[in-house]
Design an enzyme around this catalytic site. Structure first.
Site, PDB file in Angstrom:
ATOM      1  CG  ASP A  47      -1.817   1.227   1.244  1.00  0.00           C
ATOM      2  OD1 ASP A  47      -2.862   1.169   0.570  1.00  0.00           O
ATOM      3  OD2 ASP A  47      -1.468   2.241   1.882  1.00  0.00           O
ATOM      4  CE1 TYR A  52       0.717   7.754   2.402  1.00  0.00           C
ATOM      5  CE2 TYR A  52       1.157   5.478   1.858  1.00  0.00           C
ATOM      6  CZ  TYR A  52       0.339   6.435   2.409  1.00  0.00           C
ATOM      7  OH  TYR A  52      -0.856   6.050   2.983  1.00  0.00           O
ATOM      8  CE  LYS A  77      -3.705   4.674   0.344  1.00  0.00           C
ATOM      9  NZ  LYS A  77      -2.312   4.572   0.839  1.00  0.00           N
ATOM     10  CG  HIS A 110      -4.522   9.716   0.172  1.00  0.00           C
ATOM     11  ND1 HIS A 110      -3.173   9.619  -0.102  1.00  0.00           N
ATOM     12  CD2 HIS A 110      -4.679   9.254   1.427  1.00  0.00           C
ATOM     13  CE1 HIS A 110      -2.555   9.119   0.957  1.00  0.00           C
ATOM     14  NE2 HIS A 110      -3.438   8.889   1.900  1.00  0.00           N
TER      15      HIS A 110
HETATM   16  P1  NDP Z   1       0.511   1.092  11.872  1.00  0.00           P
HETATM   17  O1  NDP Z   1      -0.695   1.048  12.743  1.00  0.00           O
HETATM   18  O2  NDP Z   1       0.676   0.075  10.816  1.00  0.00           O
HETATM   19  O3  NDP Z   1       1.779   1.105  12.836  1.00  0.00           O
HETATM   20  C1  NDP Z   1       3.085   1.214  12.333  1.00  0.00           C
HETATM   21  C2  NDP Z   1       4.052   1.374  13.499  1.00  0.00           C
HETATM   22  O4  NDP Z   1       3.970   0.230  14.355  1.00  0.00           O
HETATM   23  C3  NDP Z   1       5.484   1.521  13.092  1.00  0.00           C
HETATM   24  O5  NDP Z   1       6.075   2.444  13.975  1.00  0.00           O
HETATM   25  C4  NDP Z   1       6.060   0.125  13.277  1.00  0.00           C
HETATM   26  O6  NDP Z   1       7.417   0.211  13.617  1.00  0.00           O
HETATM   27  C5  NDP Z   1       5.251  -0.383  14.455  1.00  0.00           C
HETATM   28  N1  NDP Z   1       4.995  -1.829  14.417  1.00  0.00           N
HETATM   29  C6  NDP Z   1       4.568  -2.556  13.348  1.00  0.00           C
HETATM   30  N2  NDP Z   1       4.411  -3.839  13.682  1.00  0.00           N
HETATM   31  C7  NDP Z   1       4.744  -3.959  14.986  1.00  0.00           C
HETATM   32  C8  NDP Z   1       4.789  -5.048  15.884  1.00  0.00           C
HETATM   33  N3  NDP Z   1       4.470  -6.284  15.502  1.00  0.00           N
HETATM   34  N4  NDP Z   1       5.187  -4.810  17.165  1.00  0.00           N
HETATM   35  C9  NDP Z   1       5.501  -3.548  17.555  1.00  0.00           C
HETATM   36  N5  NDP Z   1       5.480  -2.479  16.739  1.00  0.00           N
HETATM   37  C10 NDP Z   1       5.105  -2.673  15.463  1.00  0.00           C
HETATM   38  O7  NDP Z   1       0.583   2.590  11.275  1.00  0.00           O
HETATM   39  P2  NDP Z   1       0.559   3.302   9.880  1.00  0.00           P
HETATM   40  O8  NDP Z   1       0.033   4.661  10.172  1.00  0.00           O
HETATM   41  O9  NDP Z   1       1.824   3.188   9.166  1.00  0.00           O
HETATM   42  O10 NDP Z   1      -0.600   2.549   9.031  1.00  0.00           O
HETATM   43  C11 NDP Z   1      -0.331   1.440   8.186  1.00  0.00           C
HETATM   44  C12 NDP Z   1      -0.448   1.837   6.718  1.00  0.00           C
HETATM   45  O11 NDP Z   1      -1.760   2.347   6.432  1.00  0.00           O
HETATM   46  C13 NDP Z   1       0.466   2.998   6.297  1.00  0.00           C
HETATM   47  O12 NDP Z   1       1.810   2.632   6.206  1.00  0.00           O
HETATM   48  C14 NDP Z   1      -0.183   3.402   4.998  1.00  0.00           C
HETATM   49  O13 NDP Z   1       0.180   2.479   3.975  1.00  0.00           O
HETATM   50  C15 NDP Z   1      -1.662   3.281   5.362  1.00  0.00           C
HETATM   51  N6  NDP Z   1      -2.232   4.585   5.800  1.00  0.00           N
HETATM   52  C16 NDP Z   1      -3.193   5.158   5.001  1.00  0.00           C
HETATM   53  C17 NDP Z   1      -3.741   6.365   5.342  1.00  0.00           C
HETATM   54  C18 NDP Z   1      -4.780   6.967   4.464  1.00  0.00           C
HETATM   55  O14 NDP Z   1      -5.116   8.148   4.657  1.00  0.00           O
HETATM   56  N7  NDP Z   1      -5.327   6.244   3.514  1.00  0.00           N
HETATM   57  C19 NDP Z   1      -3.337   7.091   6.562  1.00  0.00           C
HETATM   58  C20 NDP Z   1      -2.370   6.381   7.373  1.00  0.00           C
HETATM   59  C21 NDP Z   1      -1.856   5.154   6.991  1.00  0.00           C
HETATM   60  P3  NDP Z   1       8.668  -0.231  12.665  1.00  0.00           P
HETATM   61  O15 NDP Z   1       8.331   0.132  11.248  1.00  0.00           O
HETATM   62  O16 NDP Z   1       9.798   0.569  13.204  1.00  0.00           O
HETATM   63  O17 NDP Z   1       8.848  -1.710  12.837  1.00  0.00           O
END
Ligand code: NDP
Length: 275
Positions: A47, A52, A77, A110
């Site tokens: 995604d 981004y 998006k 988006h």
């Molecule tokens: P998430 O809820 O996926 O959380 C990501 C964070 O959690 C990172 O800091 C990651 O750290 C940490 N993490 C991931 N897995 C674990 C685990 N198993 N244990 C502990 N920590 C963990 O947040 P996002 O906001 O990134 O949402 C996911 C995706 O959704 C985005 O990347 C994007 O693609 C999409 N999105 C879409 C939006 C929209 O408007 N359409 C808005 C926001 C997000 P690390 O990477 O350091 O491991």
């Protein structure tokens, strides 16, 4: 193994229930390594979004990940400033040039930019009719945005990607979307790695299955029929987040996670955003 790893979208296209989110991953090497680790762990969906700033690296990662293009599901998006009919068509071509793809799997609006999203949708309908994208959808649309869009839409959105996690369970939207045949996809499913991962109830439910709180949340997504796209650049977490198809939460566990809802967001409210 629970085999329900795909959802069938309203136009018959198969979409993986689990994908890798790549928001905020701006270092090319980090992104490429993360996608490679994800593909190795079984992910087949990525995604991204124009805003981004990493579509070119996503394209490079896809080309070098070792599995064929046909096995992968790529979402991008159109950003808010590009909304409108002609500008969306142009934005799509820019994204495709960066990704290095001929056909995209899913293209989303988006955010519901007032006064613009219907023209944007007409552009997505054209891209779909022209075969440039296998499915089209929206993101951050409330029920009232969907109702408004559907008044004029020729194509019902295949997906609505929204903030969704145990503090924001989106029950009314999920019910509406189900009735209309729109697949809900959870963004920030882990609430951006914050409070939920230390939550005692989620940790306890996870532990009862030999899993973590994060895995319990992602399994809750799957059992609710959602598509979920946790982001991680850490190989061990990427792998752990995919290990959610070999256990099942009980109805009581599902209900107790549902009960954590506070209608609380970490991101902007789609009725009140200023970007
Ligand atoms: P998430 O809820 O996926 O959380 C990501 C964070 O959690 C990172 O800091 C990651 O750290 C940490 N993490 C991931 N897995 C674990 C685990 N198993 N244990 C502990 N920590 C963990 O947040 P996002 O906001 O990134 O949402 C996911 C995706 O959704 C985005 O990347 C994007 O693609 C999409 N999105 C879409 C939006 C929209 O408007 N359409 C808005 C926001 C997000 P690390 O990477 O350091 O491991």
């Amino acid at each position: 193994m629970i085999s329900n790893t795909f959802t069938i979208l309203n136009n018959g296209v198969e979409m993986p229930r689990l994908g890798l989110g790549v928001w905020k991953v701006t270092d090319d090497k980090v992104l490429i390594d993360a996608v490679h680790a994800a593909v190795k762990a079984g992910y087949r969906s990525i995604d991204t979004a124009a805003i981004y700033g990493n579509e070119a690296a996503v394209g490079e990662a896809i080309r070098t990940c070792g599995v064929g293009r046909g096995e992968l599901f790529v979402t991008s998006k159109v950003w808010n400033s590009e909304q409108g009919y002609d500008s969306t068509l142009r934005a799509f071509e820019t994204s495709m040039d960066k990704l290095g793809l001929e056909v995209l799997d899913l293209y989303l609006i988006h955010w519901p930019v007032k006064g613009k999203y219907k023209d944007t949708w007409r552009a997505l309908e054209k891209l779909y009719a022209d075969g440039r994208v296998r499915a089209i959808g929206v993101s951050n649309f409330h029920v009232h945005h969907l109702e408004d869009l559907l008044q004029d839409a020729k194509v019902v959105p295949a997906v609505d990607q929204v903030e969704l996690h145990p503090r924001l369970t989106q029950q009314p939207l999920r019910e509406y979307a189900q009735a209309k045949g729109i697949q809900i996809e959870a963004w920030s499913p882990l609430m951006q790695g914050g409070e939920l991962l230390d939550h005692p109830l989620l940790a306890k439910i996870g532990a009862a299955h030999g899993k973590s709180a994060a895995q319990a949340i992602l399994r809750w997504d799957i059992q609710h029929g959602l598509v979920t796209i946790p982001k991680s650049v850490t190989p061990s977490r990427i792998e752990a987040n995919a290990a959610i198809f070999d256990f099942e939460l009980t109805p009581e566990e599902m209900a107790s996670i549902d009960a954590l809802n506070e209608n609380r967001r970490v991101g902007a409210d789609p009725d009140n955003f200023n970007f």
